[in-house]
Design a protein around this motif. Structure first.
Motif, mmCIF file in Angstrom:
data_model
loop_
_atom_site.group_PDB
_atom_site.id
_atom_site.type_symbol
_atom_site.label_atom_id
_atom_site.label_comp_id
_atom_site.label_asym_id
_atom_site.label_seq_id
_atom_site.Cartn_x
_atom_site.Cartn_y
_atom_site.Cartn_z
ATOM 1 N N ALA A 217 41.046 38.075 44.126
ATOM 2 C CA ALA A 217 42.458 37.760 44.350
ATOM 3 C C ALA A 217 43.213 37.677 43.022
ATOM 4 N N TRP A 218 42.590 37.051 42.019
ATOM 5 C CA TRP A 218 43.206 37.004 40.680
ATOM 6 C C TRP A 218 43.451 38.420 40.170
ATOM 7 N N LEU A 219 42.446 39.293 40.314
ATOM 8 C CA LEU A 219 42.593 40.666 39.841
ATOM 9 C C LEU A 219 43.703 41.386 40.590
ATOM 10 N N ALA A 220 43.752 41.227 41.921
ATOM 11 C CA ALA A 220 44.763 41.925 42.710
ATOM 12 C C ALA A 220 46.165 41.577 42.238
ATOM 13 N N ARG A 221 46.400 40.299 41.990
ATOM 14 C CA ARG A 221 47.729 39.874 41.534
ATOM 15 C C ARG A 221 48.011 40.363 40.115
ATOM 16 N N THR A 222 47.008 40.265 39.247
ATOM 17 C CA THR A 222 47.218 40.630 37.849
ATOM 18 C C THR A 222 47.390 42.138 37.698
ATOM 19 N N ALA A 223 46.562 42.916 38.394
ATOM 20 C CA ALA A 223 46.695 44.369 38.320
ATOM 21 C C ALA A 223 48.055 44.811 38.847
ATOM 22 N N ARG A 224 48.530 44.179 39.908
ATOM 23 C CA ARG A 224 49.867 44.502 40.418
ATOM 24 C C ARG A 224 50.940 44.153 39.388
ATOM 25 N N ASP A 225 50.794 43.011 38.734
ATOM 26 C CA ASP A 225 51.763 42.610 37.709
ATOM 27 C C ASP A 225 51.870 43.663 36.606
ATOM 28 N N TYR A 226 50.746 44.314 36.293
ATOM 29 C CA TYR A 226 50.748 45.318 35.240
ATOM 30 C C TYR A 226 51.020 46.726 35.772
ATOM 31 N N GLY A 227 51.428 46.825 37.034
ATOM 32 C CA GLY A 227 51.864 48.098 37.577
ATOM 33 C C GLY A 227 50.766 49.025 38.027
ATOM 34 N N GLN A 228 49.544 48.518 38.172
ATOM 35 C CA GLN A 228 48.410 49.338 38.595
ATOM 36 C C GLN A 228 47.652 48.627 39.719
ATOM 37 N N PRO A 229 48.268 48.487 40.897
ATOM 38 C CA PRO A 229 47.636 47.710 41.978
ATOM 39 C C PRO A 229 46.353 48.343 42.492
ATOM 40 N N LEU A 230 45.528 47.510 43.112
ATOM 41 C CA LEU A 230 44.268 47.972 43.679
ATOM 42 C C LEU A 230 44.516 48.781 44.938
ATOM 43 N N ARG A 231 43.692 49.809 45.144
ATOM 44 C CA ARG A 231 43.878 50.726 46.252
ATOM 45 C C ARG A 231 42.624 50.836 47.114
ATOM 46 N N ALA A 232 42.830 51.188 48.372
ATOM 47 C CA ALA A 232 41.709 51.413 49.290
ATOM 48 C C ALA A 232 40.762 52.459 48.712
ATOM 49 N N GLY A 233 39.478 52.211 48.880
ATOM 50 C CA GLY A 233 38.459 53.115 48.364
ATOM 51 C C GLY A 233 37.953 52.755 46.987
ATOM 52 N N GLN A 234 38.691 51.912 46.270
ATOM 53 C CA GLN A 234 38.242 51.531 44.936
ATOM 54 C C GLN A 234 37.115 50.508 45.003
ATOM 55 N N VAL A 235 36.290 50.499 43.962
ATOM 56 C CA VAL A 235 35.214 49.530 43.798
ATOM 57 C C VAL A 235 35.652 48.506 42.754
ATOM 58 N N VAL A 236 35.381 47.242 43.027
ATOM 59 C CA VAL A 236 35.682 46.176 42.075
ATOM 60 C C VAL A 236 34.404 45.406 41.786
ATOM 61 N N LEU A 237 34.067 45.277 40.509
ATOM 62 C CA LEU A 237 32.939 44.447 40.092
ATOM 63 C C LEU A 237 33.455 43.031 39.858
ATOM 64 N N SER A 238 32.789 42.059 40.458
ATOM 65 C CA SER A 238 33.306 40.698 40.574
ATOM 66 C C SER A 238 33.392 39.918 39.280
ATOM 67 N N GLY A 239 32.570 40.284 38.291
ATOM 68 C CA GLY A 239 32.342 39.420 37.145
ATOM 69 C C GLY A 239 30.990 38.753 37.294
ATOM 70 N N ALA A 240 30.460 38.279 36.189
ATOM 71 C CA ALA A 240 29.084 37.803 36.143
ATOM 72 C C ALA A 240 28.857 36.557 36.983
ATOM 73 N N LEU A 241 27.682 36.499 37.612
ATOM 74 C CA LEU A 241 27.244 35.302 38.325
ATOM 75 C C LEU A 241 26.388 34.407 37.442
ATOM 76 N N GLY A 242 26.092 34.847 36.232
ATOM 77 C CA GLY A 242 25.290 34.079 35.292
ATOM 78 C C GLY A 242 25.356 34.709 33.920
ATOM 79 N N PRO A 243 24.658 34.164 32.928
ATOM 80 C CA PRO A 243 24.723 34.678 31.561
ATOM 81 C C PRO A 243 24.295 36.138 31.457
ATOM 82 N N MET A 244 24.931 36.859 30.539
ATOM 83 C CA MET A 244 24.538 38.238 30.271
ATOM 84 C C MET A 244 23.349 38.262 29.329
ATOM 85 N N VAL A 245 22.599 39.382 29.360
ATOM 86 C CA VAL A 245 21.379 39.501 28.549
ATOM 87 C C VAL A 245 21.372 40.852 27.844
#
Length: 272
Positions: A217-245
């Motif tokens: 939801a944060w991404l959807a609002r922010t991407a729209r604010d920057y003029g590049q809204p999310l579209r059907a068919g696109q893939v979104v990676l959520s962000g990490a669920l834990g530390p990166m390695v």
């Protein structure tokens, strides 16, 4: 809604920053941070650099397939010394799910994060773009490994460095099991990430801004604010669920996510 744009006096700095990052990627040699050009808090200028680099890639024939959300986990924010999320653009050639090995030669300083991938079944353009609307727009979800990378030497980044550098994006691998949201709850997912046989990272969906759908939801609002809204068919990676390695050449990693199963990445040897 009016879109956001950088202040006029930052445009020359944005051009210089984009040129520096392009040279680093082309030469396969990390560059100094670009915060000497953008400062450490001009978020709009950093996204202007990202958009400039995106436009160049699209003009050269690249296809945008979605977005990646970054810096959603407190553990990753602490690792990198930042305090807010960001996003980057996914391109078709970043999806290496079908390859037998992740091509290490395409990466400079790779690290891996276990995430949830959402595939959208509807545009996220109009309305409040709240949690209920975002949930309804998700067609299905899968386990994913995001292979983050940085063109900035030694990962010496601030928020403006990583945003400009396309959210420190690299490649990604999607799992084979896809589920609708009525089959599982993203915030309840338990994640374990292994390097070889060693458990190297653990986390939960709740570590991702409290709920991966809140991150979406944060991404959807922010991407729209920057003029590049999310579209059907696109893939979104959520962000990490834990530390990166770290994932140097030859590394084999796999993540286990409850409900969504496993996803594995084998990194090619240095010169293969």
């Amino acid at each position: 809604m009016a879109t956001r744009s950088p202040r006029t006096h930052t445009r020359s700095a944005a051009v210089a920053a984009a040129d520096r990052l392009t040279e680093a990627a082309t030469a396969a040699r990390p560059c100094p941070p670009i915060r000497d050009l953008l400062g450490t808090d001009d978020i709009d200028a950093a996204y202007a650099v990202q958009q400039r680099l995106t436009d160049h890639r699209v003009a050269a024939g690249a296809t945008i397939t979605g977005r990646k959300i970054g810096l959603t986990s407190p553990a990753v924010q602490q690792q990198l010394g930042v305090d807010q999320p960001d996003f980057g653009v996914l391109f078709a050639d970043m999806d290496v799910s079908s390859l037998a090995e992740v091509p290490s030669g395409r990466l400079l300083q790779p690290k891996a994060e276990a995430e949830i991938a959402f595939e959208l079944g509807a545009d996220l353009v109009d309305g409040d773009l709240d949690l209920a609307q975002v949930r309804a727009a998700v067609a299905r979800a899968a386990a994913a490994l995001e292979i983050v990378d940085s063109r900035i030497a030694d990962w010496d980044i601030t928020i403006t460095d990583t945003i400009a550098d396309n959210g420190s994006s690299g490649l990604y691998v999607l799992g084979e099991t896809w589920l609708a949201l009525d089959a599982f709850e993203p915030r309840d997912v338990q994640m374990r990430l292994f390097s070889g046989d060693e458990l190297v990272s653990e986390g939960t969906g709740a570590a991702c801004l409290g709920d991966p759908l809140e991150a979406l939801a944060w991404l959807a609002r922010t991407a729209r604010d920057y003029g590049q809204p999310l579209r059907a068919g696109q893939v979104v990676l959520s962000g990490a669920l834990g530390p990166m390695v770290p994932t140097p050449p030859g590394t084999v990693i796999h993540a286990e996510l409850t409900s969504l199963g496993t996803v594995t990445a084998t990194f090619s040897k240095e010169n293969s």
